[in-house]
Design a protein around this motif. Structure first.
Motif, mmCIF file in Angstrom:
data_model
loop_
_atom_site.group_PDB
_atom_site.id
_atom_site.type_symbol
_atom_site.label_atom_id
_atom_site.label_comp_id
_atom_site.label_asym_id
_atom_site.label_seq_id
_atom_site.Cartn_x
_atom_site.Cartn_y
_atom_site.Cartn_z
ATOM 1 N N ARG A 10 -19.382 -21.879 31.040
ATOM 2 C CA ARG A 10 -20.021 -23.120 30.583
ATOM 3 C C ARG A 10 -20.709 -23.806 31.761
ATOM 4 N NH1 ARG A 10 -15.202 -26.297 27.815
ATOM 5 N NH2 ARG A 10 -14.320 -25.833 29.878
ATOM 6 N N LEU A 11 -21.963 -24.193 31.531
ATOM 7 C CA LEU A 11 -22.756 -24.863 32.560
ATOM 8 C C LEU A 11 -22.768 -26.364 32.303
ATOM 9 C CD1 LEU A 11 -25.851 -22.510 32.961
ATOM 10 C CD2 LEU A 11 -23.591 -22.358 34.029
ATOM 11 N N TYR A 12 -22.627 -27.116 33.396
ATOM 12 C CA TYR A 12 -22.593 -28.573 33.288
ATOM 13 C C TYR A 12 -24.011 -29.108 33.113
ATOM 14 C CZ TYR A 12 -20.550 -33.185 33.996
ATOM 15 O OH TYR A 12 -20.093 -34.467 33.810
ATOM 16 N N ALA A 13 -24.179 -29.978 32.132
ATOM 17 C CA ALA A 13 -25.507 -30.498 31.795
ATOM 18 C C ALA A 13 -25.433 -31.994 31.534
ATOM 19 C CB ALA A 13 -26.058 -29.791 30.563
ATOM 20 N N ARG A 14 -26.500 -32.665 31.844
ATOM 21 C CA ARG A 14 -26.673 -34.090 31.505
ATOM 22 C C ARG A 14 -27.930 -34.188 30.652
ATOM 23 N NH1 ARG A 14 -25.400 -38.042 36.181
ATOM 24 N NH2 ARG A 14 -23.326 -37.487 35.391
ATOM 25 N N ILE A 15 -27.779 -34.806 29.492
ATOM 26 C CA ILE A 15 -28.868 -34.866 28.511
ATOM 27 C C ILE A 15 -29.220 -36.321 28.236
ATOM 28 C CG2 ILE A 15 -29.622 -34.241 26.185
ATOM 29 C CD1 ILE A 15 -27.530 -32.015 26.205
ATOM 30 N N TRP A 16 -30.483 -36.662 28.444
ATOM 31 C CA TRP A 16 -31.019 -37.960 28.046
ATOM 32 C C TRP A 16 -31.833 -37.735 26.772
ATOM 33 C CZ3 TRP A 16 -30.530 -36.348 33.032
ATOM 34 C CH2 TRP A 16 -29.975 -37.224 33.969
ATOM 35 N N ARG A 17 -31.570 -38.562 25.735
ATOM 36 C CA ARG A 17 -32.283 -38.371 24.467
ATOM 37 C C ARG A 17 -32.808 -39.702 23.945
ATOM 38 N NH1 ARG A 17 -29.741 -36.784 19.982
ATOM 39 N NH2 ARG A 17 -27.589 -37.032 20.666
ATOM 40 N N PRO A 18 -33.942 -39.650 23.250
ATOM 41 C CA PRO A 18 -34.419 -40.869 22.592
ATOM 42 C C PRO A 18 -33.576 -41.164 21.355
ATOM 43 C CG PRO A 18 -35.847 -39.019 22.055
ATOM 44 C CD PRO A 18 -34.844 -38.503 23.038
ATOM 45 N N VAL A 19 -33.430 -42.420 21.062
ATOM 46 C CA VAL A 19 -32.690 -42.819 19.862
ATOM 47 C C VAL A 19 -33.642 -42.708 18.669
ATOM 48 C CG1 VAL A 19 -31.436 -44.682 18.715
ATOM 49 C CG2 VAL A 19 -31.204 -44.351 21.198
ATOM 50 N N THR A 20 -33.488 -41.642 17.909
ATOM 51 C CA THR A 20 -34.340 -41.379 16.750
ATOM 52 C C THR A 20 -33.632 -40.409 15.823
ATOM 53 O OG1 THR A 20 -36.471 -40.459 16.041
ATOM 54 C CG2 THR A 20 -35.522 -39.545 18.034
ATOM 55 N N GLU A 21 -33.944 -40.485 14.553
ATOM 56 C CA GLU A 21 -33.381 -39.553 13.573
ATOM 57 C C GLU A 21 -34.167 -38.254 13.518
ATOM 58 O OE1 GLU A 21 -30.566 -40.062 11.862
ATOM 59 O OE2 GLU A 21 -30.375 -41.907 13.033
ATOM 60 N N PRO A 60 -41.277 -46.529 24.691
ATOM 61 C CA PRO A 60 -41.432 -46.453 23.235
ATOM 62 C C PRO A 60 -40.116 -46.196 22.504
ATOM 63 C CG PRO A 60 -43.191 -45.236 24.330
ATOM 64 C CD PRO A 60 -42.228 -45.642 25.393
ATOM 65 N N TYR A 61 -39.163 -45.514 23.155
ATOM 66 C CA TYR A 61 -37.869 -45.217 22.550
ATOM 67 C C TYR A 61 -36.745 -45.775 23.413
ATOM 68 C CZ TYR A 61 -40.181 -41.603 19.671
ATOM 69 O OH TYR A 61 -40.986 -40.915 18.787
ATOM 70 N N GLU A 62 -35.704 -46.297 22.765
ATOM 71 C CA GLU A 62 -34.448 -46.517 23.471
ATOM 72 C C GLU A 62 -33.828 -45.154 23.761
ATOM 73 O OE1 GLU A 62 -31.781 -49.074 21.431
ATOM 74 O OE2 GLU A 62 -33.256 -50.680 21.132
ATOM 75 N N THR A 63 -32.984 -45.088 24.784
ATOM 76 C CA THR A 63 -32.423 -43.803 25.181
ATOM 77 C C THR A 63 -30.904 -43.872 25.314
ATOM 78 O OG1 THR A 63 -32.642 -44.237 27.554
ATOM 79 C CG2 THR A 63 -34.536 -43.246 26.444
ATOM 80 N N VAL A 64 -30.288 -42.715 25.177
ATOM 81 C CA VAL A 64 -28.861 -42.542 25.438
ATOM 82 C C VAL A 64 -28.708 -41.285 26.287
ATOM 83 C CG1 VAL A 64 -28.077 -43.678 23.334
ATOM 84 C CG2 VAL A 64 -28.542 -41.216 23.309
ATOM 85 N N HIS A 65 -27.589 -41.164 26.984
ATOM 86 C CA HIS A 65 -27.358 -39.923 27.713
ATOM 87 C C HIS A 65 -25.893 -39.544 27.622
ATOM 88 C CE1 HIS A 65 -26.063 -42.551 31.082
ATOM 89 N NE2 HIS A 65 -25.347 -41.494 31.470
ATOM 90 N N GLU A 66 -25.647 -38.254 27.759
ATOM 91 C CA GLU A 66 -24.282 -37.734 27.725
ATOM 92 C C GLU A 66 -24.204 -36.492 28.595
ATOM 93 O OE1 GLU A 66 -23.076 -36.131 23.952
ATOM 94 O OE2 GLU A 66 -25.104 -35.437 23.469
ATOM 95 N N ASP A 67 -22.999 -36.207 29.084
ATOM 96 C CA ASP A 67 -22.739 -34.986 29.832
ATOM 97 C C ASP A 67 -22.041 -33.997 28.912
ATOM 98 O OD1 ASP A 67 -23.752 -36.452 31.897
ATOM 99 O OD2 ASP A 67 -22.008 -36.262 33.208
ATOM 100 N N VAL A 68 -22.533 -32.764 28.910
ATOM 101 C CA VAL A 68 -21.994 -31.735 28.023
ATOM 102 C C VAL A 68 -21.827 -30.435 28.806
ATOM 103 C CG1 VAL A 68 -23.139 -32.779 26.018
ATOM 104 C CG2 VAL A 68 -24.254 -30.894 27.230
ATOM 105 N N LEU A 69 -21.111 -29.497 28.232
ATOM 106 C CA LEU A 69 -20.976 -28.152 28.770
ATOM 107 C C LEU A 69 -21.730 -27.194 27.865
ATOM 108 C CD1 LEU A 69 -17.209 -28.203 29.774
ATOM 109 C CD2 LEU A 69 -19.174 -28.266 31.316
ATOM 110 N N VAL A 70 -22.701 -26.491 28.433
ATOM 111 C CA VAL A 70 -23.527 -25.563 27.663
ATOM 112 C C VAL A 70 -22.866 -24.185 27.701
ATOM 113 C CG1 VAL A 70 -25.781 -24.463 27.465
ATOM 114 C CG2 VAL A 70 -25.622 -26.857 28.218
ATOM 115 N N PRO A 71 -22.490 -23.619 26.547
ATOM 116 C CA PRO A 71 -21.819 -22.314 26.544
ATOM 117 C C PRO A 71 -22.808 -21.174 26.745
ATOM 118 C CG PRO A 71 -22.104 -23.108 24.301
ATOM 119 C CD PRO A 71 -22.601 -24.201 25.201
#
Length: 665
Positions: free
Chosen positions: A25-36, A8-19
């Motif tokens: 800082r913890l290493y994280a990978r986040i997949w998110r739907p493309v939506t406002e 139902p949604y297109e997705t994007v992902h990014e790697d971030v550091l969670v403070p």
């Protein structure tokens, strides 16, 4: 298995550091739907290296959730993978406090609605429950798979108050090899990675030291055990297990002790795996769709039908011949609106006959199968006739089909001439031709008979009645078969033998009983699941090698010496090449040896070799570990060694030798 390519949604992902609050800082990978619009977040929180070890599995489910309107997040625990900080013990206060901080950080992001769910299998299922018991306000729902609420008596360390030799040792050795791996320079920087690695290595201490130092259920084990206070859990819990997973009893305890409006339980025929992966034994189910209904109800306030199912859905397996692997097991789903269920009746079976000496040879248990079945070819117990011959057996005819659902219980009248020992009970299904299929089993350390929190030696020569439960099971005994209760005084390498246990004990059938939880023979045809589906695979390549394949489980007997050796290849991964060029090779081997007449001869040994290699940098690292546990009458004797190399340079080498008093184990 259906591979889903559109959502139902297109997705994007990014790697971030969670403070974290302390600056780590913890290493994280986040997949998110493309939506406002902001969306709820789902968290999986593990030490198992998201950029390599769990990356294939992560790719199967996190993008799937993102494609259905969730921010799906995978985070490495402090000191593991590419996260900063130093490693600690499993489920430490620091790990759980960090997890709470991650939940709160996710809830505060502009792309999040402020509602968070947690999920995971094994370690991730454990800390999902543990963090839920800390009740961070944004955490609204949990899906815990193949996990435990009882760190002492239903984990990899102890069972029935006895040391779990096979997995106390194997898991400690596995985690030593895990924690010694370096961060990846592609993700943390070509300058920083080695400093991070050496700093971590200096902090390493083998887990087994701590675990063996706590041989009864003390404050160490009560920490992180959700069963200590079920009322602390405020999030809704979907608890999932498999009849071939050692943690399945947690599902039964959670549906019994959590408010019915906030819990559901699901137990299938599965091993220690997510139920959608299609690994033996099946059948697989559309598990991601099942969890989506859970998330939609609790995180989006949608009427998804998540609570319209019975409190407990479980699979009652049909009788099956003994085998070490089954692609699928026949059976049927049943639904129970409450647990304990009004459809289950405890039925006693009285043991018959004169008193019998139970004095099992110390290698009894070599046909126990793997403690953690993962879906491999040699995981499950073979025909139990040889094990039964090393035990004392009682049999009961099955005049009509008998469904068992829940935890069988035994009450045994024992006389022991030794102050220490253990009793093991196995329930088997015996066919008319004599084949014996293991159905379930249980263990009691005799010193734990008055409670897991104390060690009370047996007064030699005295008689006592002891009582303990076997692991839960859903099984249909057909008419014409026999139910066999097999009782032994040894079970190596599952249970570490006690000094003096070679004398065994006397079992008096008078006053001894087997109690089976017999369920009404009514299936629930309304319990159905969609076809299993996952997101597109990561595309990891497993090269073909010229190496001769090793047996997964090999039992060797030295007839003249009276010794037995079990060689195990746990099949953790072999060689894998990732799409980003990373090459990872793992080789592990476990051996368990014992003299059939000497409980003090028990010895467990595990070796690991891990290579992480990037030809394009170049970057070539190796980790080699050796872990050994042996014993005498007074102490456990542990030996651990870690050698780490960067190319040809040894960057770390340490050995640990320790004697730990045998206070109960």
């Amino acid at each position: 298995m259906r591979i889903r390519t559109s959502f139902p949604y297109e997705t994007v992902h990014e790697d971030v550091l969670v403070p974290l609050p302390d600056g780590t800082r913890l290493y994280a990978r986040i997949w998110r739907p493309v939506t406002e619009e902001p969306v709820p977040a789902l968290l999986e929180y593990l030490p198992h290296r998201l950029t390599d070890w769990t990356a294939p599995r992560d790719r199967q489910r996190h993008p799937w959730y993102a494609g259905h309107g969730y921010a799906s997040v995978r985070v490495d625990v402090r000191g593991h993978g590419n996260s900063e900080g130093l490693p600690g013990d499993e489920y430490s206060e620091t790990e759980l406090a960090d997890g709470v901080a991650v939940v709160e950080w996710l809830a505060s992001q502009p792309w999040c609605t402020g509602r968070v769910g947690m999920f995971g299998i094994s370690w991730g299922g454990f800390n999902s429950l543990q963090i839920a018991a800390l009740a961070p306000e944004p955490l609204k729902a949990v899906v815990t798979v193949c996990s435990t609420d009882d760190r002492y008596d239903n984990d990899v360390h102890y069972t029935g108050g006895s040391v779990l030799a096979v997995d106390m040792h194997a898991w400690a050795a596995t985690m030593l090899a895990f924690v010694a791996r370096p961060p990846d320079p592609v993700h943390v920087g070509e300058v920083m990675w080695r400093d991070m690695w050496t700093e971590r290595l200096e902090a390493v201490d083998p887990f087994v030291h701590t675990w063996l130092a706590h041989q009864t259920r003390d404050a160490y084990w009560r920490h992180g055990s959700a069963c200590e206070d079920y009322g602390a859990i405020r999030a809704a819990v979907l608890a999932v297990g498999g009849w071939h997973d050692p943690y399945r009893d947690t599902v039964l305890r959670l549906v019994e002790n959590l408010p019915p409006e906030r819990v559901r339980g699901l137990i299938g025929p599965w091993s220690h795996q997510y139920p959608d992966r299609g690994l033996p034994p099946g059948p697989a189910i559309g598990f991601l769709q099942e969890t989506l209904r859970w998330w939609d109800h609790w995180l989006k306030d949608e009427d998804s039908g998540a609570l319209a199912v019975p409190l407990l859905r479980s699979y009652v397996m049909d009788a099956h011949p003994p085998a070490t692997v089954y692609e699928e097991l026949p059976g049927r789903w049943v639904g129970d609106p409450a647990w304990p269920s009004p459809s289950v009746t405890p039925v006693p079976y009285a043991l018959q006959g004169a008193p019998l000496l139970v004095r099992s040879p110390q290698h009894t248990g070599v046909d126990a199968g793997r403690f953690f079945p993962f879906g491999n070819d040699a995981d499950l117990p073979p025909d139990q006739r040889e094990e039964d011959a090393r035990s004392v057996c009682f049999e009961f005819e099955v005049p009509e089909e008998t469904w068992v659902l829940g935890r069988p219980r035994v009450r045994l009248r024992l006389t022991s001439t030794s102050a220490r020992g253990q009793v093991i009970a196995r329930l088997c299904d015996v066919t008319p031709d004599g084949a014996s299929t293991l159905v379930t089993r249980g263990v009691l350390n005799l010193s734990a008979r008055r409670g897991r929190d104390q060690a009370v030696p047996w007064e030699p020569g005295t008689t006592e009645d002891v009582e303990f439960e076997l692991n839960g099971i859903g099984y249909a005994f057909p008419p014409g078969h026999r139910i066999r209760l097999s009782v032994s005084s040894a079970y190596w390498p599952w249970v570490w033998p006690q000094p003096g246990s070679e004398a065994g004990f006397t079992l008096d059938p008078e006053g001894s009983t087997l109690e089976l939880p017999v369920r009404t023979r009514e299936s629930d045809p309304s319990i159905t699941f969609e076809e299993a589906e996952e997101a597109e695979p990561l595309g990891v390549v497993v090269p073909v090698t010229l190496d001769e394949p090793r047996p997964e489980r090999l039992v060797l007997r030295d007839v003249a010496a009276g010794t037995w050796r079990l060689d195990v290849d746990p099949r953790y991964g072999g060689t894998r090449v990732y799409p980003d060029g990373l090459e990872c090779t793992e080789d592990a081997r476990e051996t368990y040896t014992i003299d059939e007449s000497d409980p003090l001869s028990a010895r467990a040994r595990s070796t690991w070799t891990v290579r992480l290699h990037r030809p394009d940098l170049p970057w070539d690292t190796r980790v080699e570990t050796t872990s050994v546990i042996s014993c005498d009458a007074r102490d456990f004797i542990t030996s651990n060694e870690v050698v780490c190399r960067d190319g040809d340079e040894v960057v770390f080498h340490r050995t640990w030798e320790k004697r730990i008093p045998r206070t109960a184990g």
